[in-house]
Design a protein around this motif. Structure first.
Motif, PDB file in Angstrom:
ATOM      1  N   PHE A 169      -5.821  -6.796  -4.744  1.00 54.94           N
ATOM      2  CA  PHE A 169      -5.646  -5.389  -4.597  1.00 54.94           C
ATOM      3  C   PHE A 169      -6.865  -5.032  -3.494  1.00 54.94           C
ATOM      4  O   PHE A 169      -6.568  -4.322  -2.583  1.00 54.94           O
ATOM      5  N   ILE A 214       0.778  -1.154  -0.122  1.00 55.91           N
ATOM      6  CA  ILE A 214      -0.100   0.051   0.002  1.00 55.91           C
ATOM      7  C   ILE A 214       0.906   1.234  -0.029  1.00 55.91           C
ATOM      8  O   ILE A 214       1.943   1.275   0.786  1.00 55.91           O
ATOM      9  N   ALA A 267      -6.736  -4.046   0.416  1.00 56.25           N
ATOM     10  CA  ALA A 267      -7.156  -2.659   0.856  1.00 56.25           C
ATOM     11  C   ALA A 267      -8.312  -2.865   1.922  1.00 56.25           C
ATOM     12  O   ALA A 267      -8.210  -2.202   2.928  1.00 56.25           O
ATOM     13  N   THR A 294      -7.849   1.793  -4.845  1.00 56.47           N
ATOM     14  CA  THR A 294      -7.683   0.494  -5.380  1.00 56.47           C
ATOM     15  C   THR A 294      -8.430   0.063  -6.622  1.00 56.47           C
ATOM     16  O   THR A 294      -9.015   0.896  -7.329  1.00 56.47           O
ATOM     17  N   SER A 308      -3.077   0.972  -4.025  1.00 56.76           N
ATOM     18  CA  SER A 308      -2.555  -0.517  -4.104  1.00 56.76           C
ATOM     19  C   SER A 308      -1.495  -0.589  -4.965  1.00 56.76           C
ATOM     20  O   SER A 308      -1.355   0.221  -6.075  1.00 56.76           O
TER      21      SER A 308
END
Length: 519
Positions: free
Chosen positions: A376, A287, A380, A369, A416
Motif C-alpha cells: 500500500f 488507488i 502510493a 494509505t 489505497s
C-alpha cells in the motif's frame, strides 16, 4: 493478537501431538476415492498430519461458518462444512451439496436438488437443514453474519422443502445470480441441530477435534464424506506471522503457508524444500479516487490520474514482478470481465492537459494509505512520483493499520485499495452501488444502480454478460477506480506436498485440504 512470531513459539504448539515436526505417516495405500496425482507419476496415499499456517486473528477467530471474516476462519470452516454451491477459478458457480439447480422463467424461484451427504453426527442432509442454515444466516440479530446482505434477496417464508432431496428457494425480486451468491463466504450449510459454534455439525471432509482461537485448530478425517474423504489423517491449522510461516516451512515444521510475500517467493525459487503455488493475477490493487468530492467529481480529473499511472513500473517495483497490470476494472479473467476493452496506456501529456483544464495542477492532493496491506505505502509513494511528471503534487499520508479500512471511508479524497477474489457482481454490489457498505470510491449513480439491477435479473446469460460488460466499461471510463495491478496469489508448500491447486482466494480449491497428500 496471539500469533507465533518465531520458531520456538510455533514448535511449542505444533509438537503437542508428539515430536515437533514429525510426520507420522500411517499407510501407503491409496484407499477409496483416490485419483491419479497431478504429475501422473503416483497415486495419492492416505495418512499423516498436515499443518497449515495462516495469519492469525487472536481472540477474534471463529469456527462459526456464517461469521467467518479472516482467511484462517475460512480455511477452518471449509474443512468442517460444505456449501450448496462453490466458485471455480473463473468465479463461476459449480455444484457441491447441490447436485443441480434450475430457475423459473423470471428467476424468482430456484429449485436445488441435494446430493446424498451425511453430517458428522451420522444424520442425512435434508432440505430442512438448508432452510435452517439460511434462517440462521439471515437472523437480524446476527449482524456479524457475512452473507446476510447478499442473501437478503431470499424470501424464507415462501421457501420450502420438496420431498427428501429438493429445496425451493423463493426470492423477493428476480436474481439470475443466486447460485453464485450461494458460493460466497458465509454460506455454509449446517445441521438443523446446530446450536453451539464450539460444537460444529457439518458435512465437511474433516471433523473437529479441538479449537483454540488465536492458537490452533485440529481436525480428523471424516471417512463418510460424500466426496470420498480426505487423504491425510489429521489437519492442523495454526496462526503464524509471515516470517514464522516461511521459517516453519523451510524447517520442515509445516506443510503449507498461506499468502506469502513476493520477497519470500523470490528466495524460495532456489530452495528445494519449498515450492510456491501461484495463482496468476488473482487479486486486485488499486488507488481509489472519491467521485463525490473535489476534484474527483470531475471525470476529466479521474481520467487524468488513470493516465498518469505507469502500471508496468508499479507491478515491477511494488509486486516484485509477481502480478499483471490492471485496466481500471475488477475481475480480470473472471466471468463477465470485458476482455475487449483496450489496455489503458500511460499518457502524461494528455493527463497534464486534462488537469490544466480542470484547474488542478497547482493544488496539493493527499492520498491516504497504511501499512495494513503489503504494498500500500510503496504503491502510493511510487504513484506520487509518477504524478509529478505532469506537475501534480501528491502528499502521502499514512493512517492506522488497525482501523484503516473503516477510516478510509471518511478520510481523504484518495486512498489505497485491495480486493481478494470474488465474483464481479459481488464486487459491484459491495463497492460500487449508492448504498454499498464499502464504497471507498464514493461512486454513487442511480442510473448505474438501475443498470446493475437489470443485469442481475436478466436470465439470458449472453444478454447478462453484455449488461455486466457495459457496467464495467462505465467504471473504466468514468469511475474512481485506478486499478493498476493484479498481484499473483502466492502460497507455499513443502516439496513433499501434492494436490494443492493454483486457485484464487475465496474459490473452491483455495486453502482446500481434503485433496492434499504427502509424498
Amino acid at each position: 493478537m496471539s500469533i507465533f512470531r518465531n520458531r520456538r513459539e510455533f514448535l511449542a504448539l505444533a509438537g503437542a501431538a508428539g515430536t515437533a515436526g514429525a510426520l507420522a505417516l500411517t499407510g501407503c495405500g491409496t484407499g477409496a476415492g483416490s485419483s491419479p496425482a497431478a504429475d501422473g507419476k503416483a497415486a495419492p496415499r492416505r495418512g499423516g498430519q498436515f499443518r497449515a499456517l495462516f495469519t492469525g486473528g487472536g481472540e477474534q477467530e471463529t469456527i462459526d461458518p456464517h461469521a467467518e471474516a479472516l482467511a484462517i476462519d475460512m480455511a477452518r470452516t471449509k474443512a468442517l462444512f460444505d456449501r450448496l454451491v462453490d466458485l471455480d477459478a473463473d468465479m463461476a458457480p459449480v455444484p457441491r451439496l447441490a447436485q443441480k439447480w434450475e430457475a423459473n422463467a423470471d428467476a424468482t424461484l430456484w429449485r436445488f436438488t441435494l446430493r446424498e451427504a451425511l453430517f458428522h453426527d451420522g444424520k442425512k442432509l435434508t432440505p430442512e437443514d438448508v432452510l435452517f442454515s439460511f434462517g440462521r444466516i439471515l437472523d437480524p440479530k446476527a449482524t456479524n453474519h457475512f452473507a446476510q446482505g447478499l442473501l437478503s434477496v431470499i424470501d424464507l417464508k415462501k421457501s420450502r422443502g420438496v420431498g427428501k432431496n429438493t429445496v425451493e428457494i423463493a426470492l423477493k425480486r428476480p436474481s439470475a445470480e443466486l447460485p453464485a451468491l450461494l458460493g460466497t463466504l458465509g454460506t455454509a450449510i449446517v445441521s438443523a441441530r446446530y446450536s453451539d459454534p464450539a460444537e460444529p455439525v457439518g458435512t465437511g471432509a474433516f471433523r473437529l477435534k479441538s479449537f483454540q482461537a488465536g492458537r490452533s485448530f485440529v481436525a480428523e478425517r471424516f471417512d463418510d464424506h460424500w466426496d470420498g474423504g480426505a487423504y491425510v489423517d489429521e489437519l492442523r491449522i495454526l496462526s503464524a506471522d509471515a516470517d514464522a510461516r516461511g521459517n516453519a516451512l523451510r524447517g520442515g515444521e509445516a506443510e503449507y503457508g498461506y499468502e506469502m510475500t513476493p520477497a519470500f517467493a523470490r528466495t524460495a525459487a532456489a530452495d528445494k524444500s519449498v515450492r510456491i503455488v501461484a495463482a496468476k493475477g488473482s487479486t486486485a490493487h488499486a488507488i481509489v479516487m472519491k467521485c463525490d468530492q473535489e476534484p474527483f467529481d470531475n471525470p476529466d480529473v479521474t481520467l487524468a490520474f488513470k493516465l498518469l499511472a505507469d502500471r508496468e513500473k508499479l507491478v515491477e517495483v511494488v509486486l516484485a514482478g509477481q502480478g499483471v497490470v490492471g485496466n481500471d476494472m475488477f475481475g480480470k479473467g473472471y466471468q463477465y470481465y470485458p476482455e475487449d476493452i483496450p489496455q489503458r496506456k500511460r499518457d502524461v501529456a494528455e493527463a497534464r492537459a486534462l488537469l490544466k483544464k480542470a484547474g488542478v495542477l497547482n493544488k496539493t492532493i493527499s492520498i491516504y494509505t497504511s501499512s495494513v496491506a503489503t504494498g500500500f505505502v510503496e504503491a502510493a509513494t511510487l504513484f506520487a512520483e509518477q504524478a509529478s511528471d505532469a506537475g501534480l503534487r501528491i502528499k502521502v499520508t499514512t493512517g492506522s493499520s488497525e482501523t484503516y479500512f473503516k477510516d478510509q471511508l471518511t478520510k481523504g479524497v484518495m486512498g489505497s485499495h485491495r480486493s481478494g477474489a470474488m465474483t464481479i457482481p459481488t464486487y459491484i454490489n459491495d463497492r460500487l452501488l449508492t448504498k454499498s457498505a464499502f464504497n471507498a470510491s464514493g461512486w454513487r449513480r442511480k442510473d448505474f444502480d438501475a443498470a446493475f439491477a437489470k443485469a442481475q435479473s436478466t436470465t439470458d446469460e449472453g444478454e447478462r454478460t453484455r449488461l455486466y460488460g457495459d457496467l464495467q466499461r462505465t467504471v473504466h471510463d468514468e469511475g474512481g477506480l485506478l486499478l493498476w495491478g493484479h498481484p499473483d496469489w502466492l502460497n507455499a508448500v513443502s516439496s513433499r506436498v501434492r494436490g494443492v491447486e493454483e486457485a484464487p482466494p475465496n474459490t473452491l480449491d483455495s486453502a482446500r485440504f481434503d485433496k492434499v497428500w504427502l509424498a
